[in-house]
Motif scaffolding. Structure first.
Motif, mmCIF file in Angstrom:
data_model
loop_
_atom_site.group_PDB
_atom_site.id
_atom_site.type_symbol
_atom_site.label_atom_id
_atom_site.label_comp_id
_atom_site.label_asym_id
_atom_site.label_seq_id
_atom_site.Cartn_x
_atom_site.Cartn_y
_atom_site.Cartn_z
ATOM 1 N N LEU A 1 96.251 33.512 126.863
ATOM 2 C CA LEU A 1 96.897 34.610 127.567
ATOM 3 C C LEU A 1 98.413 34.575 127.504
ATOM 4 O O LEU A 1 99.044 35.549 127.105
ATOM 5 N N PHE A 2 99.026 33.519 127.936
ATOM 6 C CA PHE A 2 100.440 33.578 128.249
ATOM 7 C C PHE A 2 101.244 32.465 127.604
ATOM 8 O O PHE A 2 100.752 31.389 127.329
ATOM 9 N N GLY A 3 102.516 32.743 127.414
ATOM 10 C CA GLY A 3 103.476 31.715 127.045
ATOM 11 C C GLY A 3 103.962 31.027 128.309
ATOM 12 O O GLY A 3 103.450 31.250 129.402
ATOM 13 N N GLU A 4 104.985 30.202 128.192
ATOM 14 C CA GLU A 4 105.444 29.396 129.322
ATOM 15 C C GLU A 4 106.823 29.814 129.809
ATOM 16 O O GLU A 4 107.466 29.094 130.546
ATOM 17 N N ASN A 5 107.314 30.997 129.412
ATOM 18 C CA ASN A 5 108.722 31.305 129.629
ATOM 19 C C ASN A 5 108.974 32.259 130.781
ATOM 20 O O ASN A 5 110.021 32.854 130.883
ATOM 21 N N ILE B 1 87.349 53.999 126.968
ATOM 22 C CA ILE B 1 87.547 53.019 125.908
ATOM 23 C C ILE B 1 86.859 51.694 126.250
ATOM 24 O O ILE B 1 86.997 51.182 127.356
ATOM 25 N N LEU B 2 86.119 51.154 125.288
ATOM 26 C CA LEU B 2 85.544 49.817 125.378
ATOM 27 C C LEU B 2 86.097 48.991 124.220
ATOM 28 O O LEU B 2 85.929 49.351 123.061
ATOM 29 N N LEU B 3 86.750 47.888 124.532
ATOM 30 C CA LEU B 3 87.370 47.058 123.517
ATOM 31 C C LEU B 3 86.690 45.700 123.427
ATOM 32 O O LEU B 3 86.192 45.182 124.425
ATOM 33 N N GLU B 4 86.700 45.124 122.234
ATOM 34 C CA GLU B 4 86.162 43.774 122.054
ATOM 35 C C GLU B 4 87.076 42.968 121.144
ATOM 36 O O GLU B 4 87.845 43.515 120.347
ATOM 37 N N GLY B 5 87.013 41.642 121.278
ATOM 38 C CA GLY B 5 87.784 40.761 120.425
ATOM 39 C C GLY B 5 89.202 40.551 120.931
ATOM 40 O O GLY B 5 89.484 40.620 122.123
ATOM 41 N N GLU B 6 90.114 40.310 120.006
ATOM 42 C CA GLU B 6 91.505 40.019 120.341
ATOM 43 C C GLU B 6 92.316 41.307 120.471
ATOM 44 O O GLU B 6 92.129 42.252 119.718
ATOM 45 N N LEU B 7 93.228 41.309 121.455
ATOM 46 C CA LEU B 7 94.189 42.408 121.599
ATOM 47 C C LEU B 7 95.585 41.803 121.567
ATOM 48 O O LEU B 7 95.988 41.084 122.480
ATOM 49 N N ASP B 8 96.334 42.100 120.513
ATOM 50 C CA ASP B 8 97.666 41.527 120.309
ATOM 51 C C ASP B 8 98.713 42.557 120.716
ATOM 52 O O ASP B 8 98.905 43.574 120.039
ATOM 53 N N LEU B 9 99.406 42.293 121.827
ATOM 54 C CA LEU B 9 100.408 43.219 122.353
ATOM 55 C C LEU B 9 101.829 42.694 122.180
ATOM 56 O O LEU B 9 102.751 43.185 122.833
ATOM 57 N N ASN B 10 102.028 41.752 121.309
ATOM 58 C CA ASN B 10 103.349 41.140 121.177
ATOM 59 C C ASN B 10 104.411 42.076 120.629
ATOM 60 O O ASN B 10 105.601 41.765 120.725
ATOM 61 N N ASP B 11 104.017 43.224 120.064
ATOM 62 C CA ASP B 11 105.006 44.226 119.647
ATOM 63 C C ASP B 11 105.540 45.020 120.833
ATOM 64 O O ASP B 11 106.552 45.710 120.708
ATOM 65 N N PHE B 12 104.878 44.921 121.988
ATOM 66 C CA PHE B 12 105.280 45.676 123.173
ATOM 67 C C PHE B 12 106.289 44.837 123.972
ATOM 68 O O PHE B 12 106.022 44.403 125.091
ATOM 69 N N LYS C 1 105.268 37.494 123.888
ATOM 70 C CA LYS C 1 106.595 38.063 123.715
ATOM 71 C C LYS C 1 106.880 39.196 124.699
ATOM 72 O O LYS C 1 107.933 39.834 124.621
ATOM 73 N N CYS C 2 105.956 39.433 125.598
ATOM 74 C CA CYS C 2 106.132 40.504 126.597
ATOM 75 C C CYS C 2 106.852 39.921 127.813
ATOM 76 O O CYS C 2 106.282 39.810 128.906
ATOM 77 N N ASN C 3 108.111 39.586 127.637
ATOM 78 C CA ASN C 3 108.854 38.867 128.675
ATOM 79 C C ASN C 3 109.181 39.719 129.893
ATOM 80 O O ASN C 3 109.584 39.184 130.928
ATOM 81 N N LYS C 4 109.039 41.038 129.783
ATOM 82 C CA LYS C 4 109.359 41.924 130.904
ATOM 83 C C LYS C 4 108.117 42.312 131.706
ATOM 84 O O LYS C 4 108.218 43.086 132.658
ATOM 85 N N ASN D 1 108.906 45.514 125.601
ATOM 86 C CA ASN D 1 109.442 46.053 126.859
ATOM 87 C C ASN D 1 108.345 46.410 127.859
ATOM 88 O O ASN D 1 108.615 47.079 128.863
ATOM 89 N N LEU D 2 107.133 45.947 127.585
ATOM 90 C CA LEU D 2 106.012 46.272 128.461
ATOM 91 C C LEU D 2 106.211 45.663 129.847
ATOM 92 O O LEU D 2 106.541 44.486 129.972
#
Length: 248
Positions: free
Chosen positions: A118-122, A60-71, A99-102, A73-74
């Motif tokens: 990349l990241f939030g501050e929490n 897999i080759l990916l480009e652009g934005e990758l939004d994983l905020n639905d994950f 939102k990937c707090n785990k 429990n990742l």
């Protein structure tokens, strides 16, 4: 190459994302071939993915934005390219995991475009990695006064910090005996990298087998992979120093 969010929408339904704890995205196929090697069936529009909680994708080759905020429990995220050439590298520009707090472990290897947002501050782990990103950003912004050796050295220090942090976190989950086995794993891997021989490789397999009782195969491979990355950066730094000395 595909748009990252479009690819994600196609491969992992939204209703399955909260179940995922591990996500692996590889530039290579399972056999170690890169996408353009069409003699490999895994490289021709095929991916391998297991169901939740672990998703694995190859070739897999990916480009652009990758939004994983639905994950939500990742816990582990790995996105790998395979080398210095542009056609071997991922091209993500933004990774959303606020939102990937785990999330405990993250590795982005051979991405040709600087990743921002990349990241939030929490979370302390997020803050640690954000600090590392800020350091690289500072170097990049002052690129006129920085040579390639500076960038490689900064990258090496960050990889070493990440390995040390991961080592400490993992040791906290192990008894004293298994902590020693984990240290032996890294020492043996270093021996294999520096003096590749049958005895060292045999010892490494023994240590991996012993640790497999307390760590997953993915956790063990992640430690080994980080040692490989640090070793490669060390070799590149030494080669750069030789080139610079010859140019003086």
């Amino acid at each position: 190459m595909v748009n990252a969010n479009e690819w994600l929408y196609e491969k992992i339904p939204v209703n399955q994302r909260a179940q995922a704890t591990n996500l692996y995205i590889y530039r290579q196929c399972q056999s170690g071939h890169t996408v353009h090697q069409y003699n490999c069936n895994n490289c021709v529009n095929k991916t391998n993915c297991s169901t939740a909680p672990t998703f694995q994708f190859y070739g897999i080759l990916l480009e652009g934005e990758l939004d994983l905020n639905d994950f939500v429990n990742l816990q582990q995220l790995y996105i790998y390219g395979t080398g210095q050439n542009q056609d071997q590298q991922q091209k993500l520009t933004s990774l959303k995991i606020d939102k990937c707090n785990k999330l405990e472990r993250i590795a982005i290897n051979y991405n040709s475009t600087f990743i921002y947002n990349l990241f939030g501050e929490n979370d302390s782990n997020f803050n640690r990695i954000k600090s590392q990103v800020d350091r690289l950003t500072s170097i990049i912004r002052n690129v006129k006064g920085v040579n390639l050796s500076d960038l490689k050295l900064a990258a090496k220090k960050i990889e070493e910090e990440n390995l040390e942090n991961q080592l400490v976190n993992t040791k906290n989950k192990l008894n004293e005996d298994n902590q020693l086995w984990l240290e032996l794993l890294l020492e043996t891997q270093q021996e294999v990298l520096q003096n590749d021989n049958a005895f060292a490789r045999k010892q490494l397999e023994k240590v991996k087998k012993r640790l497999s009782k307390v760590l997953t195969a993915e956790e063990i491979q992640d430690f080994l992979g980080k040692k490989v990355e640090i070793n490669e950066l060390e070799i590149e730094l030494n080669n750069l120093k030789i080139q610079e000395s010859q140019n003086d």
